[in-house]
Scaffold this motif. Sequence first.
Motif, PDB file in Angstrom:
ATOM      1  N   SER A 185       0.827  -1.217   0.000  1.00  0.00           N
ATOM      2  CA  SER A 185       0.000   0.000   0.000  1.00  0.00           C
ATOM      3  C   SER A 185       0.859   1.264   0.000  1.00  0.00           C
ATOM      4  N   VAL A 186       2.057   1.188   0.587  1.00  0.00           N
ATOM      5  CA  VAL A 186       2.947   2.352   0.568  1.00  0.00           C
ATOM      6  C   VAL A 186       3.362   2.660  -0.871  1.00  0.00           C
ATOM      7  N   GLU A 188       1.639   1.868  -3.427  1.00  0.00           N
ATOM      8  CA  GLU A 188       0.456   2.335  -4.152  1.00  0.00           C
ATOM      9  C   GLU A 188       0.164   3.792  -3.840  1.00  0.00           C
ATOM     10  N   ALA A 189       0.385   4.155  -2.579  1.00  0.00           N
ATOM     11  CA  ALA A 189       0.205   5.557  -2.212  1.00  0.00           C
ATOM     12  C   ALA A 189       1.166   6.419  -3.029  1.00  0.00           C
ATOM     13  N   ALA A 190       2.390   5.920  -3.212  1.00  0.00           N
ATOM     14  CA  ALA A 190       3.374   6.655  -4.001  1.00  0.00           C
ATOM     15  C   ALA A 190       2.946   6.747  -5.462  1.00  0.00           C
ATOM     16  N   LEU A 191       2.320   5.691  -5.920  1.00  0.00           N
ATOM     17  CA  LEU A 191       1.826   5.665  -7.304  1.00  0.00           C
ATOM     18  C   LEU A 191       0.815   6.791  -7.539  1.00  0.00           C
ATOM     19  N   ILE A 192       0.035   7.080  -6.498  1.00  0.00           N
ATOM     20  CA  ILE A 192      -0.954   8.149  -6.620  1.00  0.00           C
ATOM     21  C   ILE A 192      -0.292   9.514  -6.433  1.00  0.00           C
ATOM     22  N   ASP A 193       0.746   9.551  -5.593  1.00  0.00           N
ATOM     23  CA  ASP A 193       1.397  10.829  -5.293  1.00  0.00           C
ATOM     24  C   ASP A 193       2.394  11.268  -6.360  1.00  0.00           C
ATOM     25  N   ALA A 194       3.046  10.317  -7.015  1.00  0.00           N
ATOM     26  CA  ALA A 194       4.098  10.694  -7.960  1.00  0.00           C
ATOM     27  C   ALA A 194       3.948   9.919  -9.260  1.00  0.00           C
ATOM     28  N   LYS A 195       3.968  10.636 -10.353  1.00  0.00           N
ATOM     29  CA  LYS A 195       3.779  10.007 -11.655  1.00  0.00           C
ATOM     30  C   LYS A 195       5.061   9.319 -12.127  1.00  0.00           C
ATOM     31  N   ARG A 199      11.209   9.183  -9.671  1.00  0.00           N
ATOM     32  CA  ARG A 199      10.979   9.886  -8.404  1.00  0.00           C
ATOM     33  C   ARG A 199      10.525   8.914  -7.319  1.00  0.00           C
ATOM     34  N   ARG A 200       9.613   8.026  -7.670  1.00  0.00           N
ATOM     35  CA  ARG A 200       9.114   7.069  -6.675  1.00  0.00           C
ATOM     36  C   ARG A 200      10.252   6.220  -6.140  1.00  0.00           C
ATOM     37  N   ASP A 203      12.557   8.610  -3.912  1.00  0.00           N
ATOM     38  CA  ASP A 203      11.903   9.204  -2.745  1.00  0.00           C
ATOM     39  C   ASP A 203      11.342   8.174  -1.774  1.00  0.00           C
ATOM     40  N   VAL A 204      10.896   7.055  -2.293  1.00  0.00           N
ATOM     41  CA  VAL A 204      10.221   6.098  -1.419  1.00  0.00           C
ATOM     42  C   VAL A 204      10.975   4.767  -1.336  1.00  0.00           C
TER      43      VAL A 204
ATOM     44  N   ALA B  74      -1.662   8.827 -10.791  1.00  0.00           N
ATOM     45  CA  ALA B  74      -1.238  10.167 -10.392  1.00  0.00           C
ATOM     46  C   ALA B  74      -1.934  11.251 -11.222  1.00  0.00           C
ATOM     47  N   PHE B  82      -5.854   4.667   2.689  1.00  0.00           N
ATOM     48  CA  PHE B  82      -5.775   3.211   2.763  1.00  0.00           C
ATOM     49  C   PHE B  82      -6.113   2.712   4.161  1.00  0.00           C
ATOM     50  N   TYR B  88       4.391   7.134   4.437  1.00  0.00           N
ATOM     51  CA  TYR B  88       5.792   6.870   4.118  1.00  0.00           C
ATOM     52  C   TYR B  88       6.571   6.880   5.427  1.00  0.00           C
ATOM     53  N   HIS B  90       9.590   6.824   6.384  1.00  0.00           N
ATOM     54  CA  HIS B  90      10.833   7.578   6.547  1.00  0.00           C
ATOM     55  C   HIS B  90      10.618   9.081   6.432  1.00  0.00           C
ATOM     56  N   ASN B 103       5.357  16.657  -5.968  1.00  0.00           N
ATOM     57  CA  ASN B 103       5.481  16.010  -7.266  1.00  0.00           C
ATOM     58  C   ASN B 103       4.592  16.633  -8.327  1.00  0.00           C
ATOM     59  N   ARG B 104       3.761  17.568  -7.914  1.00  0.00           N
ATOM     60  CA  ARG B 104       2.932  18.261  -8.903  1.00  0.00           C
ATOM     61  C   ARG B 104       3.451  19.673  -9.117  1.00  0.00           C
TER      62      ARG B 104
END
Lengths: 293, 346
Positions: A185-186, A188-195, A199-200, A203-204, B74, B82, B88, B90, B103-104
């Motif tokens: 899920s982390v 997936e959250a990144a998938l929504i936050d960063a295109k 970067r993903r 950053d993650v 995105a 969720f 995240y 960290h 990121n936007r």
Amino acid sequence: MKRAGFATRWLPILLLLPQLAIIAVFFYWPAAHAVKSSFYLEDPFGFGSSFVGFDNYIHLTGSSEYGRIAKFTVLFTVLVTFFSLALALLLAVKADNVIRGAKTYRTLLMWVYAVAPPVAGFIGLLMFNQSWGPLTELAKSIGWDFKLGVNFNDTAFAMVLVSVWKQVPVNFIFFLSGLQSIPKSVREAALIDAKSSFRRFWDVTFPLLAPTGFFLLIINITYALFDTFGVVDTLVKGEPGNNPMTLVYKVYVDGFRGNDMGGSSAQSVILMVLVLALTVFQFRLVERRIHYT
Amino acid sequence: MAQVSLNNIRKIYPNGYEAVVPTSFDIADGEFVVLVGPSGCGKSTLLRMVAGLEDISEGALSIGDRNVNHVDPADRDIAMVFQNYALYPHMTVRKNIGYGLKNRKTPASEIEDKVQTAAKMLNLTEYLDRKPSQLSGGQRQRVAMGRAVVRDPALFLFDEPLSNLDAKLRHQMRIEIKALQRRLGVTSIYVTHDQVEAMTMADRIIVLNAGRIEQIGTPAEIYHRPASTFVASFMGAPPMNLLTAKGSGGRVTVGETISVAAEVADGPVTLGIRPEDIEIGPTCDIPFTVDIVEELGAHRLLHGQLGGQELTIHVGKDVVVSAGPIRMSINPDAVVLFDAKSGLAL
Ligand SMILES: Nc1ncnc2c1ncn2[C@@H]1O[C@H](COP(=O)(O)OP(=O)(O)OP(=O)(O)O)[C@@H](O)[C@H]1O
Ligand SMILES: [Mg+2]
């Protein structure tokens, strides 16, 4: 966490005894012996030895050859560590993306791990064979006249290559399991936050792999410094004179080929101190290791 | 803010399992829709298809007036909360909340402003520099909310966001989320298997069962006019009483007990009645045997036998009853009749 206790005091000691005995016989005793002989000059023909104090150490610090080998060892360690980690990480990220066939992929890579260092060195010898080695051929095709065991740089290159090849699978397995322990899920959250997948990753994924990375860094430094003995031995066999070698190999060459037990012992004492420092550093790190929960 | 429309959306997993049969519904701009159903009925699958985390096997999905079938998560202008928060680990709370904005290509000063506003709204201001591991479950939940609201998306998606919290916190967060959604007016899809959450939060409820929609309606419609015995027994705690009955000559009767006027064909039917639509008292017409009295403080539940069938009655806290024979009557207007075979409302 609950701690289980022993009913009697001597039972745990008794249980530890075999392990302690083995460590004493195969580690402490030789280590003590090495420390002792590093202060003696031994007659090459075995007729007694004489106490020389720190002479062996002083001789080492003044030796330009020792300095050269130390420098090479540092460079070798940096290269092997960097490339085995980087390649393994790349492969792990790629493998993590494939869901089908991942198992086969992993098994194939793991086979390399099962290859013993001298055998890996021997395979390197074959690959770089002067007259028909496929890698020599390949080098030739790009205009590189590869001379293993003759040209210092070429031999060094082969040493790095074989050592990296040997170490990549271990790192790969650790990185892959590190990647797979990042919660779905982390990601997936990144998938929504960063295109951008780039970067993903930086950053993650990468920061979450950092604990695995630190651990592997130490393991790889230790590997490059000490466990590459077999690879080095096979690749420079016969003529160490003009060829690259690591500090550990030098201990062997001086002690068993040159019969300079005192100097060789002094070198191994220096290496022991290095291992000790690395171990302390690693324990410190493990203690401070961030637990992401 | 946007309307969402699902047109014959279907999901077949690579292993061939059909998790969602072709499903269509529209969500109005600003509406709060709750997807509810038992475990494994395909709620998450449906939501994840809307988010873009799962491929849509067939059908068309649009958010706003844009078809987003093949748009990256995105780029769908959605935010998702969720079940396990998916923070995240960290990053500090501040970075967690601001990461999507960063990121936007939002300017740093604007990110800081928005993060501060979101943090204030969610009472997180004093935790901005902490890592998620240094927060309680409820605070983590708030950070996850913050991450969603800060982006001001067209659509909120929630996948059981409260199921990891204890009952008290769940109740509190339920109200907070609902109030927040009202205030922001963002279209929302909320997945839960908790029918109380569904009832209290939804503008409209979609009840799913085995990958298909059983009923779409307002909480009151779902509760009082269930479209099937499945909905009747899934929604409500305790669920609706479902009794085997028989139709003949314009009446439906349950053995020698309940008898109500109804225009149904002769033959077996299922009669549904909510526990609170049953009255008890000495002058009532139907004999009933109480086996167990369940004391719930604000009210009591009487479990017992009505001519050999299980029945539950809901009575107020002032009605003192003990096990044994009593008399009851039902409110005939509250009766719902279902086809005995298909379970669908008649
Ligand atoms: N990757 C997958 N491959 C195959 N089948 C899957 C996959 N993911 C889910 N399923 C199946 O699809 C069905 C619906 O799953 P889903 O996660 O949507 O259920 P849910 O309604 O969210 O349940 P819960 O309330 O337990 O979260 C389940 O029967 C599940 O086993
Ligand atoms: Mg789910």
